[in-house]
Design a protein around this motif. Structure first.
Motif, PDB file in Angstrom:
ATOM      1  N   TYR A  46      26.036  -5.875  58.413  1.00 53.93           N
ATOM      2  CA  TYR A  46      26.932  -5.935  57.223  1.00 53.93           C
ATOM      3  C   TYR A  46      26.830  -4.627  56.751  1.00 53.93           C
ATOM      4  N   GLY A  47      28.148  -4.262  56.846  1.00 53.74           N
ATOM      5  CA  GLY A  47      28.166  -2.955  55.911  1.00 53.74           C
ATOM      6  C   GLY A  47      28.596  -1.778  57.161  1.00 53.74           C
ATOM      7  N   GLU A  48      28.477  -2.032  58.403  1.00 55.02           N
ATOM      8  CA  GLU A  48      28.900  -1.030  59.414  1.00 55.02           C
ATOM      9  C   GLU A  48      30.338  -0.782  59.165  1.00 55.02           C
ATOM     10  N   HIS A  49      31.170  -1.913  59.111  1.00 54.71           N
ATOM     11  CA  HIS A  49      32.626  -1.624  59.038  1.00 54.71           C
ATOM     12  C   HIS A  49      33.370  -2.296  57.861  1.00 54.71           C
ATOM     13  N   GLU A  50      32.498  -3.022  57.312  1.00 56.75           N
ATOM     14  CA  GLU A  50      33.275  -3.612  55.898  1.00 56.75           C
ATOM     15  C   GLU A  50      34.018  -2.776  55.186  1.00 56.75           C
ATOM     16  N   MET A  51      35.131  -2.852  54.871  1.00 58.10           N
ATOM     17  CA  MET A  51      35.898  -1.824  53.898  1.00 58.10           C
ATOM     18  C   MET A  51      35.611  -0.432  54.232  1.00 58.10           C
ATOM     19  N   GLY A  52      35.780  -0.133  55.657  1.00 61.97           N
ATOM     20  CA  GLY A  52      35.570   1.176  56.284  1.00 61.97           C
ATOM     21  C   GLY A  52      34.045   1.583  56.308  1.00 61.97           C
ATOM     22  N   GLY A  53      33.176   0.720  55.934  1.00 64.23           N
ATOM     23  CA  GLY A  53      31.544   0.971  56.067  1.00 64.23           C
ATOM     24  C   GLY A  53      30.924   1.298  54.729  1.00 64.23           C
ATOM     25  N   THR A  54      29.797   0.964  54.556  1.00 61.17           N
ATOM     26  CA  THR A  54      28.907   1.149  53.347  1.00 61.17           C
ATOM     27  C   THR A  54      27.511   1.995  53.706  1.00 61.17           C
ATOM     28  N   SER A  55      27.087   2.555  52.596  1.00 58.58           N
ATOM     29  CA  SER A  55      25.533   3.047  52.874  1.00 58.58           C
ATOM     30  C   SER A  55      24.615   2.181  52.977  1.00 58.58           C
ATOM     31  N   TRP A  56      24.705   1.257  52.180  1.00 55.46           N
ATOM     32  CA  TRP A  56      23.931   0.024  52.302  1.00 55.46           C
ATOM     33  C   TRP A  56      24.320  -1.011  53.289  1.00 55.46           C
ATOM     34  N   LEU A  57      23.205  -1.330  54.298  1.00 56.37           N
ATOM     35  CA  LEU A  57      23.493  -2.107  55.210  1.00 56.37           C
ATOM     36  C   LEU A  57      22.751  -3.468  55.217  1.00 56.37           C
ATOM     37  N   TYR A  58      23.030  -4.545  55.960  1.00 52.16           N
ATOM     38  CA  TYR A  58      22.412  -5.698  55.734  1.00 52.16           C
ATOM     39  C   TYR A  58      22.004  -6.471  57.106  1.00 52.16           C
ATOM     40  N   LEU A  59      20.778  -7.130  57.120  1.00 51.22           N
ATOM     41  CA  LEU A  59      20.632  -7.846  58.505  1.00 51.22           C
ATOM     42  C   LEU A  59      20.324  -9.363  57.624  1.00 51.22           C
ATOM     43  N   SER A  60      20.726 -10.476  58.406  1.00 49.90           N
ATOM     44  CA  SER A  60      20.592 -11.605  57.739  1.00 49.90           C
ATOM     45  C   SER A  60      20.263 -12.762  59.046  1.00 49.90           C
ATOM     46  N   GLY A  61      19.648 -13.831  58.551  1.00 44.89           N
ATOM     47  CA  GLY A  61      19.321 -14.753  59.614  1.00 44.89           C
ATOM     48  C   GLY A  61      20.331 -15.928  59.394  1.00 44.89           C
ATOM     49  N   ILE A  62      21.051 -15.890  58.692  1.00 46.49           N
ATOM     50  CA  ILE A  62      22.108 -16.862  58.428  1.00 46.49           C
ATOM     51  C   ILE A  62      23.438 -16.272  58.107  1.00 46.49           C
ATOM     52  N   PRO A  63      24.678 -16.961  58.157  1.00 50.85           N
ATOM     53  CA  PRO A  63      25.761 -16.488  58.155  1.00 50.85           C
ATOM     54  C   PRO A  63      25.995 -15.760  56.540  1.00 50.85           C
ATOM     55  N   PHE A  64      26.424 -14.455  56.522  1.00 51.59           N
ATOM     56  CA  PHE A  64      26.661 -13.917  55.622  1.00 51.59           C
ATOM     57  C   PHE A  64      27.412 -14.352  54.317  1.00 51.59           C
ATOM     58  N   GLU A  65      28.386 -15.247  54.578  1.00 54.90           N
ATOM     59  CA  GLU A  65      28.936 -15.927  53.545  1.00 54.90           C
ATOM     60  C   GLU A  65      28.190 -17.070  52.922  1.00 54.90           C
ATOM     61  N   GLN A  66      27.155 -17.545  53.430  1.00 56.55           N
ATOM     62  CA  GLN A  66      26.115 -18.281  52.864  1.00 56.55           C
ATOM     63  C   GLN A  66      25.174 -17.780  51.814  1.00 56.55           C
ATOM     64  N   ILE A  67      25.029 -16.346  51.795  1.00 54.82           N
ATOM     65  CA  ILE A  67      24.568 -15.531  50.999  1.00 54.82           C
ATOM     66  C   ILE A  67      25.187 -14.769  49.919  1.00 54.82           C
ATOM     67  N   ASP A  68      26.461 -15.331  49.760  1.00 51.27           N
ATOM     68  CA  ASP A  68      27.558 -14.640  48.881  1.00 51.27           C
ATOM     69  C   ASP A  68      27.804 -13.094  49.168  1.00 51.27           C
ATOM     70  N   MET A  69      28.062 -12.957  50.327  1.00 51.43           N
ATOM     71  CA  MET A  69      28.523 -11.622  50.956  1.00 51.43           C
ATOM     72  C   MET A  69      30.113 -12.065  51.564  1.00 51.43           C
ATOM     73  N   ARG A  70      30.987 -11.052  51.143  1.00 53.54           N
ATOM     74  CA  ARG A  70      32.374 -11.453  51.405  1.00 53.54           C
ATOM     75  C   ARG A  70      32.413 -11.001  52.965  1.00 53.54           C
ATOM     76  N   GLU A  71      33.181 -12.067  53.585  1.00 56.64           N
ATOM     77  CA  GLU A  71      33.480 -11.781  54.884  1.00 56.64           C
ATOM     78  C   GLU A  71      35.002 -11.574  55.170  1.00 56.64           C
ATOM     79  N   ASP A  72      35.703 -11.696  54.213  1.00 52.53           N
ATOM     80  CA  ASP A  72      37.217 -11.327  54.098  1.00 52.53           C
ATOM     81  C   ASP A  72      37.706 -10.163  53.653  1.00 52.53           C
ATOM     82  N   LEU A  73      37.014  -8.926  53.805  1.00 54.94           N
ATOM     83  CA  LEU A  73      37.383  -7.818  53.510  1.00 54.94           C
ATOM     84  C   LEU A  73      37.931  -6.990  54.640  1.00 54.94           C
ATOM     85  N   GLY A  74      37.738  -7.235  55.719  1.00 52.68           N
ATOM     86  CA  GLY A  74      38.126  -6.667  56.837  1.00 52.68           C
ATOM     87  C   GLY A  74      37.464  -5.134  57.076  1.00 52.68           C
TER      88      GLY A  74
END
Length: 381
Positions: free
Chosen positions: A223-251
């Motif tokens: 998460y953060g590699e491509h969201e909204m063009g990419g971010t400097s903070w990157l995330y790894l998760s063991g469950i779907p990101f939407e379950q930890i309140d991270m938006r997956e509708d940003l494109g």
């Protein structure tokens, strides 16, 4: 400061002409060109599967940024039972998600590659630094808070409780520490290495390597590699990101591509502001002058009426006192005359009584025979 409507409209027209011919060439708004990030820019990888929710990152952030201490201490983990967001007193927070097992996620500014907050800021108070951090210049900020509206992650906060020097607040990625060769405070204190600091490109490699090595442990996405063009903070998760309140509708489209058209008109607004504000100021001052004059007239009228009423009352009081004084004098004269007449009557009565007493005494006095008149002997002759 007086200004006629004709003069104001003429100045406004001149400003529009000057702005449309020159100011549009230099827009502080967003660009429609995709920015892929600065080379060797830095970032942080947050592995949520390693986070234990100790809140030490919150404590380090508080100390590094010299923020006010919270009401509840950082070792009070019951705070995690509440869903929190960053604010002016907390640049980072950890939230708990009641999955099985529990998942803890650190939240702060993601320092986007093409930040929406910077694209919305028409005075460049927010900008992307070559280090990877999105930095804020308080001296340029006009307090419009468009950045708060623009941010898709709901991060920037505003110091509403500071009426003299309000400002926008958010995570700085500890840029001053980075410039000194130190780690960000949260990364430095993390006991479980749930936070890794380094070049963004290297962090992506580390994240993908972990996914590849433990495919059953991680969601196959950074998460953060491509969201909204990419971010400097990157995330790894063991469950779907939407379950930890991270938006997956940003494109994956960077924010500036959505805002470039609208923000292209910002220079016109910026160029017209001095003229508009000057006109508003002039009108306000004129209204203020009229209001002050009306106020002075009202005060003077009230003062005159009060003076007139006071003089009227004084005149009435003076007449009343004069009449009372005359009445008092007349009463005293009458009283004195009555007393004199009474005294005279009493004295006359007393004198009469004395005379009558004397006459009575003479009438009652006896005749002495020895003192009878002598016989002259004329009868015998």
């Amino acid at each position: 400061m007086a200004i006629s409507r004709r003069k104001f409209l003429g100045t406004l027209g001149a400003a529009i002409g000057a702005t449309t011919t020159g100011a549009l060439k230099k827009a502080y708004g967003a660009s429609n060109k995709h920015f892929k990030g600065y080379p060797d820019s830095l970032g942080v990888l947050h592995d949520t599967t390693k986070c234990i929710g100790c809140r030490k990152c919150e404590q380090a952030c508080n100390e590094v940024n010299k923020l006010d201490k919270p009401e509840r201490p950082f070792d009070d983990l019951k705070v995690l039972d509440q869903k929190r967001r960053t604010d002016e007193a907390a640049y980072t927070v950890v939230n708990k998600f009641n999955n099985r097992p529990e998942v803890f996620v650190k939240k702060q500014c993601n320092h986007c590659q093409e930040p929406a907050c910077a694209s919305a800021c028409f005075v460049k108070a927010l900008r992307k630094d070559k280090s990877g951090a999105v930095v804020y210049d308080e001296s340029l900020c006009v307090g419009c808070r468009y950045c708060m509206v623009a941010c898709p992650f709901n991060i920037p906060a505003y110091t509403y409780n500071d009426p003299l020097t309000p400002k926008v607040t958010k995570c700085t990625m500890c840029l001053p520490r980075i410039q000194e060769g130190k780690l960000p405070g949260c990364v430095d204190i993390c006991p479980k290495e749930a936070l890794v600091f380094g070049k963004r490109d290297n962090l992506l490699k580390i994240a993908k390597k972990r996914i590849s090595k433990h495919p059953d442990h991680y969601i196959d996405h950074v998460y953060g590699e491509h969201e909204m063009g990419g971010t400097s903070w990157l995330y790894l998760s063991g469950i779907p990101f939407e379950q930890i309140d991270m938006r997956e509708d940003l494109g994956v489209t960077p924010a500036p591509q959505f805002t470039s058209g609208a923000l292209g008109t910002v220079p016109i607004v910026v160029g017209l502001w001095p003229v508009l504000l000057t006109g508003v100021y002039a009108i306000s001052k004129r209204k203020e002058k009229i209001a002050n004059q009306e106020k002075e007239d009202a005060v003077q009228k009230t003062a005159n009426e009060a003076t007139e009423e006071m003089n009227k009352q004084l005149s009435q009081l003076r007449d009343k006192m004069t009449k009372e004084k005359e009445t008092a004098v007349q009463n005293e004269v009458k009283k004195a005359l009555d007393e004199a007449a009474k005294k005279a009557e009493e004295e006359a009565k007393a004198a009469l009584e004395v005379d009558e007493s004397s006459e009575d005494e003479e009438a009652d006095e006896p005749v002495d025979d020895d003192k009878a008149p002598e016989d002259t002997g004329k009868e015998e002759e």
